[in-house]
Design an enzyme around this catalytic site. Structure first.
Site, PDB file in Angstrom:
ATOM      1  N   HIS A  11       0.807  -1.219   0.000  1.00 25.39           N
ATOM      2  CA  HIS A  11       0.000   0.000   0.000  1.00 25.39           C
ATOM      3  C   HIS A  11       0.847   1.280   0.000  1.00 25.39           C
ATOM      4  O   HIS A  11       0.324   2.349   0.325  1.00 25.39           O
ATOM      5  CB  HIS A  11      -0.910   0.028   1.229  1.00 25.39           C
ATOM      6  N   HIS A  50      -7.704  -3.699  -0.564  1.00 25.94           N
ATOM      7  CA  HIS A  50      -7.192  -5.058  -0.743  1.00 25.94           C
ATOM      8  C   HIS A  50      -7.897  -5.764  -1.897  1.00 25.94           C
ATOM      9  O   HIS A  50      -7.737  -6.966  -2.076  1.00 25.94           O
ATOM     10  CB  HIS A  50      -7.391  -5.892   0.528  1.00 25.94           C
TER      11      HIS A  50
END
Length: 335
Positions: free
Chosen positions: A58, A220
């Site tokens: 991320h 995700h």
């Protein structure tokens, strides 16, 4: 799968090693736990520490916001996976300066379970802790069930608020209360147009047609509220603003900060086209924008897409956003 990696199982550790080598004046690895990233410049004694944690994949989230004025340490997990409770406890112990530690992270089951275990562990060292959980993904749960909402890009604002409170000398209770209050006034909506590939999996995380867009997608690759025909930049902006405003009304004359965040493979030019429409819509509603954020702040590997966040402000929050910060991926001085 074409990626600039070596062995997939070494992806996370080699990423951490590269980041620390690139920013040695700001970041270092824990002496014994190489999945814990710490500030090189130690915070002065007697100030509250901010610790975070989350899965890899991320960047800049989570470890990219370790530094002066933001987080003091970060526990790092595998791609899209929670760090271990042991790594979280090591981060807490390493960062504590005698005033307690705020554990600030996104609303995901593994992170919640492991941070709670870590906090129980460090109680034996007489370290005070507070859990502060971000849940800004407005479409991941309906109004009235906000405690189920996922934490996404809006957590960046949480780091900035918590870090500035700690730097000015607020105690742990005050820092936690101000940060929770700020997080309660942040809403985010995500959109995805292509999947990503997790190195150790080696195949796309989901499939979507060329003429489709996933609305409400999580960082995700979690499903949103549905797949629609591809939308224009203006349509994306209009949908996000209206959905956010219906969940969190903002009165005319108010100020907000707006973040248009790229998920990894969306050009900045496209982010600015979306921001243009958001800004014009808010102007029409007589709402001012303070410190806009346009860029990549919370990605999902090479996923194509973006998210839009709105943060409702007051004078204290503006001052905390303006406060100095210096991390490898986020820096501002006396704005």
């Amino acid at each position: 799968m074409k990626k600039f990696i070596n062995a997939p199982e070494n992806f996370v550790d080699e990423t951490l090693e590269g980041i620390v080598l690139a920013h040695p004046d700001q970041l270092k690895l824990h002496e014994t736990n190489k999945r814990v990233v710490l500030r090189t410049e130690e915070k002065e004694a007697g100030k509250v520490a901010i610790v975070t944690g989350g899965g890899s994949g991320h960047l800049p989230l989570f470890l990219g916001y370790v530094g002066r004025g933001m987080a003091d340490g970060c526990a790092v997990g595998n791609v899209f996976a929670s760090p271990s409770a042991a790594a979280m406890a090591d981060a807490i112990r390493a960062c504590d300066r005698g005033a307690g530690v705020i554990c600030l992270f996104g609303n995901y089951g593994g992170d919640k379970m492991n941070f709670k275990m870590a906090c129980e562990d460090v109680e034996f060292d007489d370290i005070k802790t507070e859990l502060v959980i971000a849940g800004d993904d407005v479409l991941s749960a309906p109004k009235g069930e906000e405690e189920k909402r996922r934490g996404v890009a809006g957590i960046l604002y949480g780091y900035k608020i918590a870090g500035a409170c700690a730097e000015r000398g607020d105690d742990i209770k005050t820092t936690a209360e101000i940060t929770r209050s700020a997080l309660n006034d942040i809403r985010t909506i995500g959109f995805a147009t292509s999947p990503c590939i997790i190195p150790e999996v080696g195949k796309p995380s989901f499939s979507i047609k060329e003429d489709e867009i996933e609305v409400g997608m999580g960082i995700h690759g979690e499903k949103g509220i549905g797949v629609r025909k591809m939308m224009t930049a203006d349509q994306v902006a209009e949908f996000a603003v209206e959905q956010i405003m219906s969940d969190m009304p903002v009165e005319p004359g108010s100020e907000v900060s707006v973040m248009v965040n790229g998920l990894g493979a969306t050009p900045k030019e496209e982010l600015y086209i979306v921001f243009r429409r958001v800004a014009n819509m808010l102007k029409d509603k007589k709402i001012s924008i303070f410190m806009p954020h346009v860029g990549e702040f919370a990605t999902s590997m090479e996923m194509a897409g973006l998210s839009i966040s709105i943060f409702r402000l007051n004078e204290e929050r503006k001052a905390l956003l303006r406060a100095d910060a210096r991390t490898p991926f986020y820096t501002n001085y006396n704005l």
